[in-house]
Scaffold this active site. Structure first.
Site, PDB file in Angstrom:
ATOM      1  N   LYS A   1       0.801  -1.228   0.000  1.00 40.11           N
ATOM      2  CA  LYS A   1       0.000   0.000   0.000  1.00 40.11           C
ATOM      3  C   LYS A   1       0.831   1.274   0.000  1.00 40.11           C
ATOM      4  O   LYS A   1       0.299   2.346  -0.265  1.00 40.11           O
ATOM      5  CB  LYS A   1      -0.983  -0.006   1.168  1.00 40.11           C
ATOM      6  CG  LYS A   1      -1.922  -1.175   1.207  1.00 40.11           C
ATOM      7  CD  LYS A   1      -2.711  -1.405  -0.072  1.00 40.11           C
ATOM      8  CE  LYS A   1      -3.558  -0.239  -0.463  1.00 40.11           C
ATOM      9  NZ  LYS A   1      -4.682  -0.672  -1.346  1.00 40.11           N
TER      10      LYS A   1
ATOM     11  N   SER B   1      -3.237 -12.531   3.339  1.00 41.11           N
ATOM     12  CA  SER B   1      -3.644 -12.367   1.937  1.00 41.11           C
ATOM     13  C   SER B   1      -2.610 -12.976   1.000  1.00 41.11           C
ATOM     14  O   SER B   1      -2.949 -13.362  -0.126  1.00 41.11           O
ATOM     15  CB  SER B   1      -3.910 -10.901   1.604  1.00 41.11           C
ATOM     16  OG  SER B   1      -2.725 -10.142   1.637  1.00 41.11           O
TER      17      SER B   1
HETATM   18  C1  LIG Z   1      -2.775  -7.296   3.398  1.00 38.94           C
HETATM   19  C2  LIG Z   1      -3.381  -6.814   2.132  1.00 38.94           C
HETATM   20  N1  LIG Z   1      -3.471  -7.641   1.120  1.00 38.94           N
HETATM   21  C3  LIG Z   1      -4.018  -7.266  -0.052  1.00 38.94           C
HETATM   22  C4  LIG Z   1      -4.529  -6.015  -0.243  1.00 38.94           C
HETATM   23  C5  LIG Z   1      -5.178  -5.681  -1.541  1.00 38.94           C
HETATM   24  O1  LIG Z   1      -4.545  -4.698  -2.301  1.00 38.94           O
HETATM   25  P1  LIG Z   1      -5.383  -3.707  -3.172  1.00 38.94           P
HETATM   26  O2  LIG Z   1      -6.017  -2.709  -2.264  1.00 38.94           O
HETATM   27  O3  LIG Z   1      -4.389  -3.061  -4.095  1.00 38.94           O
HETATM   28  O4  LIG Z   1      -6.421  -4.483  -3.918  1.00 38.94           O
HETATM   29  C6  LIG Z   1      -4.443  -5.120   0.799  1.00 38.94           C
HETATM   30  C7  LIG Z   1      -5.015  -3.787   0.648  1.00 38.94           C
HETATM   31  O5  LIG Z   1      -5.383  -3.110   1.572  1.00 38.94           O
HETATM   32  C8  LIG Z   1      -3.861  -5.513   2.020  1.00 38.94           C
HETATM   33  O6  LIG Z   1      -3.781  -4.678   3.076  1.00 38.94           O
END
Ligand SMILES: Cc1ncc(COP(=O)(O)O)c(C=O)c1O
Length: 301
Positions: free
Chosen positions: A42, A259
């Protein structure tokens, strides 16, 4: 000599060997996004949106940066805000991890808590109310609607992936939160080579433990989401994602967050459907953000 904001991006692309025995003809690589100074993917979006606001004249030193965030974007705003001299106010659901709350507070940002039961959508509704109540005080990047979010990945993440993989990649896999990472990267990759297949990963259902990811069918759909860039959108169950996050830490020394486990789940599913390929995915943050959740305390089955 770079300042801290100048260190955002240019993260390593790491070989992941977890599925090598099962699928010997599928090479897997991951962008190690915790190498960004704020510890997550981010940083890219936050820096891009802040610098876009500065260029447009919408962000001036008398404004407070405000946005809703499940954590990582908040840490990125707080770090870059501190480095550039802006006040930062973050609206986050009350149940985000203790590490995240402590981190943004350490960078001097203010937190406003929204109802934990309403998740990230509750935070979005509350930030909109606050901005409507006092529009002149705030710079509201609105990461879910701001084209400068995916642009960070169009101009950064995707270009790095093409260089680091020498253009060999055949598939791109990424999780969906604001959708900025997936949309910006996929757009550039497909412009470069339309045969690159893209797989988006979301939680399997509305109630899940995959912090940072969004279940689009039941969520406020981000305005930046561009469905036609996804060849597939797969729903990932929570427990298998946790298992893979634990496994890649123990077997490869890659301590990643929930994630990233979801991304690995999709990579394994993909590997089972292709004979050979070069798959690139994104590991958005590190597992040290989730130690207090007990994620790594349990045994890998
Ligand atoms: C831990 C984590 N994984 C994945 C994402 C997803 O990324 P994006 O917001 O670019 O879709 C985020 C976004 O906040 C995140 O904090």
């Amino acid at each position: 000599m770079a300042d801290i904001a100048g260190l955002v991006g240019n993260t390593p692309l790491i070989r992941v060997r977890l599925f090598e025995k099962e699928f010997p003809k599928v090479e897997v690589y991951a962008k190690a996004e915790w190498f960004n100074p704020g510890g997550s993917v981010k940083d890219r979006a936050a820096l891009s949106m802040i610098e876009d606001g500065e260029r447009r004249g919408a962000l001036t030193t008398d404004k407070t940066i405000i946005d809703s965030t499940s954590g990582n974007t908040g840490i990125a705003y707080a770090l870059i805000g501190a480095a550039k001299g802006y006040r930062v106010k973050l609206v986050m659901p009350g149940n985000v991890s203790a590490e995240r709350k402590a981190l943004v507070t350490a960078y001097g940002a203010e937190i406003v808590y929204s109802d934990a039961g309403e998740g990230s959508d509750g935070a979005i509704r509350l930030v909109r109310e606050l901005v409507e109540g006092d529009p002149d005080v705030y710079f509201y990047p609105d990461q879910y609607s701001n084209p400068a979010n995916p642009r960070a990945h169009y101009e950064g993440t995707a270009v790095e992936i093409l260089q680091q993989s020498s253009g060999r990649l055949t598939h791109f896999v990424a999780g969906l939160g604001t959708t900025g990472t997936f949309v910006g990267t996929s757009r550039r990759l497909k412009e470069h080579d339309p045969s690159i297949r893209t797989i988006a990963v979301q939680p399997e259902d509305a109630f899940h433990g995959l912090e940072g990811l969004k279940h689009l069918p039941t969520a406020i759909v981000p305005r930046i989401w561009t469905a036609e860039l996804a060849d597939e959108v797969w729903g990932c169950p929570t427990e298998p994602a946790y298992d893979l996050a634990r496994e890649v830490a123990r077997r490869e020394g890659l301590l990643v967050g929930h994630s990233s486990g979801a991304a690995l789940w999709a990579v394994r599913r993909l590997a089972g459907t292709i004979e050979h390929g070069v798959v690139v995915t994104v590991f958005p943050d590190s597992g040290d953000r989730y130690l207090s959740t007990g994620l790594y305390g349990r045994k890998t089955s």
